[in-house]
Design an enzyme around this catalytic site. Structure first.
Site, short mmCIF file in Angstrom:
data_model
loop_
_atom_site.label_atom_id
_atom_site.label_comp_id
_atom_site.label_asym_id
_atom_site.label_seq_id
_atom_site.Cartn_x
_atom_site.Cartn_y
_atom_site.Cartn_z
N GLY A 133 0.84 -1.18 0.00
CA GLY A 133 0.00 0.00 0.00
C GLY A 133 0.88 1.23 0.00
N HIS A 344 -25.49 20.13 11.70
CA HIS A 344 -26.75 19.52 11.29
C HIS A 344 -27.38 18.67 12.39
CE1 HIS A 344 -25.54 20.72 7.24
NE2 HIS A 344 -26.70 20.31 6.77
N GLU A 369 -3.48 8.58 -2.47
CA GLU A 369 -2.36 9.38 -2.99
C GLU A 369 -1.28 9.60 -1.93
OE1 GLU A 369 -2.79 9.32 -5.88
OE2 GLU A 369 -4.87 9.66 -6.39
N SER A 372 -1.61 10.71 5.17
CA SER A 372 -1.06 11.89 5.84
C SER A 372 0.29 11.59 6.46
CB SER A 372 -2.04 12.37 6.92
OG SER A 372 -3.21 12.92 6.34
#
Length: 386
Positions: A133, A344, A369, A372
Site C-alpha cells: 500500500g 446539522h 495518494e 497523511s
C-alpha cells in the site's frame, strides 16, 4: 483583471470564467445526481460522463495538439474543486483521462491522448497490493515474457473503476527483488478492454466501501492475463507510478477543498432554517463561530493550493509542497466536514442530507495518494534529511 502593483492575481478573468462554468455544471448536473445515487450506491451515469467530455473535462491537462485544452494545474484544480463540491467521485473521474500518462512515448501519446481528451480511453490504476500500500515497492504481482507480450499473475487492491474503464494500467515485477533497490524491476503495462468488463484472465471482487460511491473499487486477481503494451522501458514502472504524484496530490487537495466547501455552504443554509428555542440556530454564537472557523480553514488551504499550482505551472518543482498542500487540505477537510455534521445535529447523521457524504469522502482524502503520515515523512525528510 490587473492590479496596480503589477502582480497578476491567481483568479484571472479567464480562470473566473472557467470557475463559473464548472460551478454551474456541478450544481446543475452533478449535485442532483449525487444526492439521488450516492445514498443507494448507484454509479455515475454514462450520460453525465458524456456531458463532461463535451466540456473538455477529460483533457484539461492534455496539450491542444492532441485535442486537449492545454491548460495547467491551476485550471485543473479550479475545476476539480467545483466538481468535488457536488460529488467527489465525479471530481475523481476526470483524472482517468489525463493523469497516469507519465512514460508514454511519442507513438503512445499520439495514439491514446486524443481518445483520452474525448473521454473515450479512461484508465483504472492497478498498483496497490495487500502488502504494497504505502510501501509500493513491496510488490509481488509478476509478469513473465510470452512471445511478443507478457503474462501477468498476482493480486491487486484498490483498483477503482476497473470495470468501467477502457484499460487497466498494471504494475508488475519483471525482475527479482533487489534488496538494495526494491523499487527496481517493476514494469508498467496497459491492458485495453471493453467497458463494463474485466480483461480476460482477470477476476474481481468489489470492495465494500463506506464512501467514494458512484463507481466500484475492486480487488483483482490476475491469472496469466496477457498484455503486449509496455509503458516506458522495462523495469521503469516505479518511476512511472511516482511520476504523476505531484499532480495527483494537488488533485486530492482540490477535492478536499471542494468537499469542505460543500459542508460549509450546506451548514450555512441549514443554520438559517433550523429553528431551536424560537430562533434559527445560526443566531447562536456557538454555531456562528463554527462556521467562521470552517470558512477560514478552507480559505487557508485553498490559498496554499493556488500557490503550489502557480509554482508547478511555472516549471518549479513542487513535490514537497504538493505533499504539504495534500496534507493540509485533507486534514482540514475532515475537520470541517465533521463540524458540518455537528451543525446539522441528528439530521447530519442521516443520508437525507449531503453533509454526511462530504464527511465520509473527506476521510478518504487522508488515505489515498499517500496517507497523511507518508506526506509528513516526505516533508520531514526534505527538512531534516532521510
Amino acid at each position: 483583471m490587473t492590479r496596480h502593483d503589477g502582480v497578476e492575481p491567481f483568479l484571472t478573468e479567464d480562470r473566473l470564467a472557467i470557475q463559473a462554468m464548472a460551478r454551474e455544471f456541478a450544481m446543475r448536473e452533478v449535485l442532483p445526481v449525487a444526492n439521488e445515487l450516492d445514498p443507494v450506491h448507484g454509479e455515475i451515469p454514462m450520460s453525465l460522463r458524456e456531458k463532461m467530455a463535451e466540456l473538455g473535462f477529460f483533457g484539461i491537462l492534455i496539450p491542444e495538439e492532441y485535442g486537449g485544452l492545454g491548460l495547467g494545474l491551476a485550471e485543473y484544480a479550479i475545476i476539480v474543486e467545483e466538481l468535488a463540491r457536488a460529488w467527489m467521485s465525479v471530481a475523481s473521474l476526470i483524472a482517468r483521462g489525463q493523469q497516469f500518462t507519465a512514460g508514454f512515448d511519442q507513438d503512445q501519446r499520439a495514439r491514446y491522448l486524443p481518445k483520452m481528451a474525448r473521454g473515450e480511453f479512461l484508465s483504472a490504476f492497478a498498483l496497490s497490493e495487500a502488502e504494497a500500500g504505502s510501501d509500493v515497492a513491496n510488490m509481488s504481482c509478476r509478469a513473465v515474457p510470452d512471445g511478443d507480450g507478457w503474462r501477468i499473475s498476482g493480486q491487486k487492491m484498490w483498483c477503482t473503476f476497473a470495470d468501467g474503464s477502457d484499460y487497466l494500467q498494471v504494475f508488475a515485477r519483471t525482475a527479482p527483488v533487489d534488496p538494495r533497490h526494491r523499487s527496481r524491476g517493476v514494469t508498467c503495462f496497459l491492458m485495453p478492454k471493453q467497458r463494463g468488463t474485466l480483461p480476460e484472465g482477470v477476476r474481481g471482487t468489489p470492495v465494500r466501501k463506506i464512501g467514494y460511491h458512484g463507481w466500484k473499487t475492486w480487488e483483482l486477481s490476475f491469472e496469466d492475463a496477457y498484455s503486449d503494451i509496455v509503458v516506458g522501458k522495462e523495469g521503469e514502472g516505479f518511476r512511472i507510478a511516482m511520476g504523476d504524484l505531484e499532480t495527483a496530490r494537488i488533485h486530492t487537495a482540490a477535492r478536499a477543498v471542494g468537499l469542505a466547501r460543500g459542508a460549509l455552504e450546506d451548514s450555512i443554509a441549514y443554520a438559517g432554517v433550523r429553528v431551536q428555542f424560537g430562533r434559527p440556530i445560526g443566531a447562536n454564537q456557538a454555531i456562528r463561530f463554527k462556521i467562521a472557523d470552517m470558512a477560514a480553514q478552507i480559505e487557508a488551504a485553498r490559498a496554499l493550493m493556488y500557490q503550489v499550482c502557480t509554482e508547478v505551472d511555472a516549471g518549479r518543482s513542487g513535490n514537497v509542497k504538493a505533499s504539504m498542500v495534500k496534507l493540509v487540505a485533507s486534514e482540514m477537510a475532515e475537520r470541517v466536514t465533521s463540524e458540518g455534521v455537528q451543525i446539522h445535529g441528528g439530521a447530519g447523521y442521516t443520508t437525507d442530507f449531503p453533509v454526511e457524504r462530504y464527511w465520509r469522502d473527506a476521510r478518504l482524502t487522508k488515505i489515498f495518494e499517500g496517507t497523511s503520515e507518508i506526506q509528513l515523512k516526505i516533508i520531514s525528510d526534505s527538512l531534516l534529511g532521510r
